[in-house]
Motif scaffolding. Structure first.
Motif, mmCIF file in Angstrom:
data_model
loop_
_atom_site.group_PDB
_atom_site.id
_atom_site.type_symbol
_atom_site.label_atom_id
_atom_site.label_comp_id
_atom_site.label_asym_id
_atom_site.label_seq_id
_atom_site.Cartn_x
_atom_site.Cartn_y
_atom_site.Cartn_z
ATOM 1 N N ALA A 1 69.361 -0.573 -17.148
ATOM 2 C CA ALA A 1 70.508 0.228 -16.725
ATOM 3 C C ALA A 1 70.929 1.142 -17.864
ATOM 4 O O ALA A 1 70.626 0.883 -19.034
ATOM 5 C CB ALA A 1 71.666 -0.670 -16.302
ATOM 6 N N THR A 2 71.623 2.213 -17.494
ATOM 7 C CA THR A 2 72.223 3.121 -18.476
ATOM 8 C C THR A 2 73.732 3.059 -18.303
ATOM 9 O O THR A 2 74.253 3.304 -17.214
ATOM 10 C CB THR A 2 71.740 4.564 -18.272
ATOM 11 N N VAL A 3 74.425 2.697 -19.385
ATOM 12 C CA VAL A 3 75.878 2.529 -19.352
ATOM 13 C C VAL A 3 76.503 3.491 -20.357
ATOM 14 O O VAL A 3 75.990 3.666 -21.466
ATOM 15 C CB VAL A 3 76.282 1.083 -19.681
ATOM 16 N N ALA A 4 77.609 4.121 -19.966
ATOM 17 C CA ALA A 4 78.267 5.096 -20.849
ATOM 18 C C ALA A 4 79.773 4.957 -20.752
ATOM 19 O O ALA A 4 80.324 4.565 -19.715
ATOM 20 C CB ALA A 4 77.852 6.517 -20.476
ATOM 21 N N ASP A 5 80.423 5.297 -21.852
ATOM 22 C CA ASP A 5 81.888 5.361 -21.894
ATOM 23 C C ASP A 5 82.300 6.763 -21.463
ATOM 24 O O ASP A 5 82.255 7.712 -22.247
ATOM 25 C CB ASP A 5 82.383 5.056 -23.305
ATOM 26 N N MET A 6 82.714 6.911 -20.203
ATOM 27 C CA MET A 6 83.038 8.219 -19.644
ATOM 28 C C MET A 6 84.437 8.703 -20.030
ATOM 29 O O MET A 6 84.847 9.787 -19.616
ATOM 30 C CB MET A 6 82.904 8.182 -18.122
ATOM 31 N N SER A 7 85.153 7.916 -20.807
ATOM 32 C CA SER A 7 86.462 8.365 -21.285
ATOM 33 C C SER A 7 86.342 9.176 -22.565
ATOM 34 O O SER A 7 87.327 9.746 -23.040
ATOM 35 C CB SER A 7 87.373 7.159 -21.529
ATOM 36 N N ASP A 8 85.147 9.232 -23.135
ATOM 37 C CA ASP A 8 84.921 9.969 -24.381
ATOM 38 C C ASP A 8 83.728 10.901 -24.169
ATOM 39 O O ASP A 8 82.581 10.511 -24.364
ATOM 40 C CB ASP A 8 84.661 8.999 -25.528
ATOM 41 N N LEU A 9 84.025 12.142 -23.754
ATOM 42 C CA LEU A 9 82.982 13.099 -23.401
ATOM 43 C C LEU A 9 82.854 14.183 -24.465
ATOM 44 O O LEU A 9 83.820 14.538 -25.142
ATOM 45 C CB LEU A 9 83.282 13.754 -22.052
ATOM 46 N N ILE A 10 81.659 14.723 -24.585
ATOM 47 C CA ILE A 10 81.415 15.833 -25.496
ATOM 48 C C ILE A 10 80.626 16.925 -24.785
ATOM 49 O O ILE A 10 79.929 16.664 -23.797
ATOM 50 C CB ILE A 10 80.651 15.397 -26.769
ATOM 51 N N PHE A 11 80.781 18.147 -25.285
ATOM 52 C CA PHE A 11 79.927 19.269 -24.864
ATOM 53 C C PHE A 11 78.801 19.392 -25.881
ATOM 54 O O PHE A 11 79.025 19.383 -27.081
ATOM 55 C CB PHE A 11 80.722 20.572 -24.819
ATOM 56 N N ARG A 12 77.573 19.483 -25.393
ATOM 57 C CA ARG A 12 76.414 19.687 -26.265
ATOM 58 C C ARG A 12 75.709 20.969 -25.834
ATOM 59 O O ARG A 12 75.322 21.115 -24.664
ATOM 60 C CB ARG A 12 75.447 18.504 -26.169
#
Length: 365
Positions: A210-221
């Motif tokens: 699975a891939t898990v991410a913290d969606m409360s901390d986003l960045i632009f790349r």
């Protein structure tokens, strides 16, 4: 009758000749060309650049197994939130025959040694009680029996691990239960029940469960061209526009500029990252395409004219200043020194004064 016909034809020919002469004369006369007039104004100019990229979570973790086998259960799916340590899937171990035979043989040998050690201990206890052997001899025999018991348990635990990937005594630490390593949102579960998975180790990346991410901390790349990267710095404000939410803009802060360029379609570009602030009422998904608008240069209270009024020749720039408008517009060509441009207007550092009128695009009456 014929005489009148001839006269009519001659008159018609004369009229055609005169009309053609008048038409050609009018066409040969210079037209009165007029130009739009633009005023030199004092304004504020901001030169910006737009970097293209995408939105992604700062922390995105791929969950991989520490044991090889078959997916027995999948407890979560994409879009669900998980806590650190929460079980996502279960792996059923498929034992390798060589390891299985070796583990079973180890159990049999340990049990044989254990029975012999227990027999020796029983005999030694009788002799010890009859005070026929010393304490040292008895304690050695007792230690050997205890070691044999531990070896039996270790051999059985090893056999359970080979068969099931887990022991009864260590169920809470089982490597067959695939757990999330962070709090976050499950972005993807690429496996299904019955799929084979490979453990992650030094020589193999392993299968992603699975891939898990913290969606409360986003960045632009994204990427910035080498001609513009020298004008930006960490800490400047950035405006983010998303392809999926074009009517909204989000504030961000530039926090990273790569020290090394990468070649992209023949151009050298530098990677940038910006921390984006997202209101709680807005949902942003990982991978949204985005544009980041950044300020390169600013000039406040400067003279400026529309770029369309400028004429460039080599490294020099010129404008045509209006000197008379009656009966015809008259202009004088004047060299100017330019500054920054915001894409519509350009700064004029020298050559004109505020309020002067310059020639714009032409139009014909």
């Amino acid at each position: 009758m014929k005489k009148y016909i001839k006269i009519g034809i001659l008159v018609l020919i004369a009229l055609i000749f005169i009309g053609t002469f008048v038409f050609l004369y009018q066409k040969s006369q210079p037209k009165d060309t007029k130009y739009d007039i633009q005023k030199v104004e004092t304004t504020n100019l901001v030169q910006t650049t737009v970097a293209t990229g995408k939105i992604e979570p700062r922390d995105e973790v791929q969950i991989k197994p520490q044991i090889s086998g078959i997916i027995a259960e999948v407890y979560k799916e994409a879009g669900e939130k998980v806590k650190k340590g929460e079980v996502i899937a279960k792996v059923k171990v498929i034992p390798e025959l060589g390891q299985l035979n070796s583990a079973e043989s180890r159990v049999r040998l340990a049990e044989m040694n254990g029975r012999q050690a227990e027999t020796d201990l029983t005999r030694m206890e009788k002799l010890y009680n009859d005070k026929l052997v010393s304490n040292e001899e008895y304690e050695k025999t007792l230690l050997a029996a205890r070691q044999a018991r531990e070896e039996i348990q270790a051999a059985k635990d090893n056999l359970e691990i080979v068969k099931e990937g887990i022991t009864k005594n260590s169920a809470s630490f089982s490597s067959t239960l695939i757990r999330s390593t962070i709090d976050g949102l499950i972005l993807d579960v690429p496996v299904k029940v019955g799929n084979s998975v490979i453990m992650s180790n030094t020589f193999n990346d392993g299968t992603t469960i699975a891939t898990v991410a913290d969606m409360s901390d986003l960045i632009f790349r994204g990427n910035v061209d080498e001609t513009e990267v020298g004008h930006i710095r960490e800490g400047i404000p950035v405006k983010i526009t998303l392809g999926a939410l074009q009517n909204m803009k989000f504030d961000a802060i530039l926090e990273y500029i790569s020290p090394k360029s990468v070649e992209n379609n023949g151009a050298n570009q530098f990677e940038i990252k910006a921390a984006i602030t997202v209101p709680d009422s807005v949902t942003i998904r990982s991978g949204y395409s985005a544009n980041a608008e950044m300020e390169l240069q600013r000039a406040d209270n400067v003279l400026a004219v529309p770029e369309s009024t400028l004429e460039f020749s080599g490294d020099s720039a010129f404008v045509y200043v209006l000197t008379d408008s009656v009966p015809l517009q008259k202009f004088v060509r004047r060299a100017v020194k330019t500054g920054i441009s915001d894409g519509i207007k350009m700064e004029i550092k020298q050559g004109v004064s505020a309020g002067e009128l310059v020639r714009g695009l032409k139009h014909e009456d």
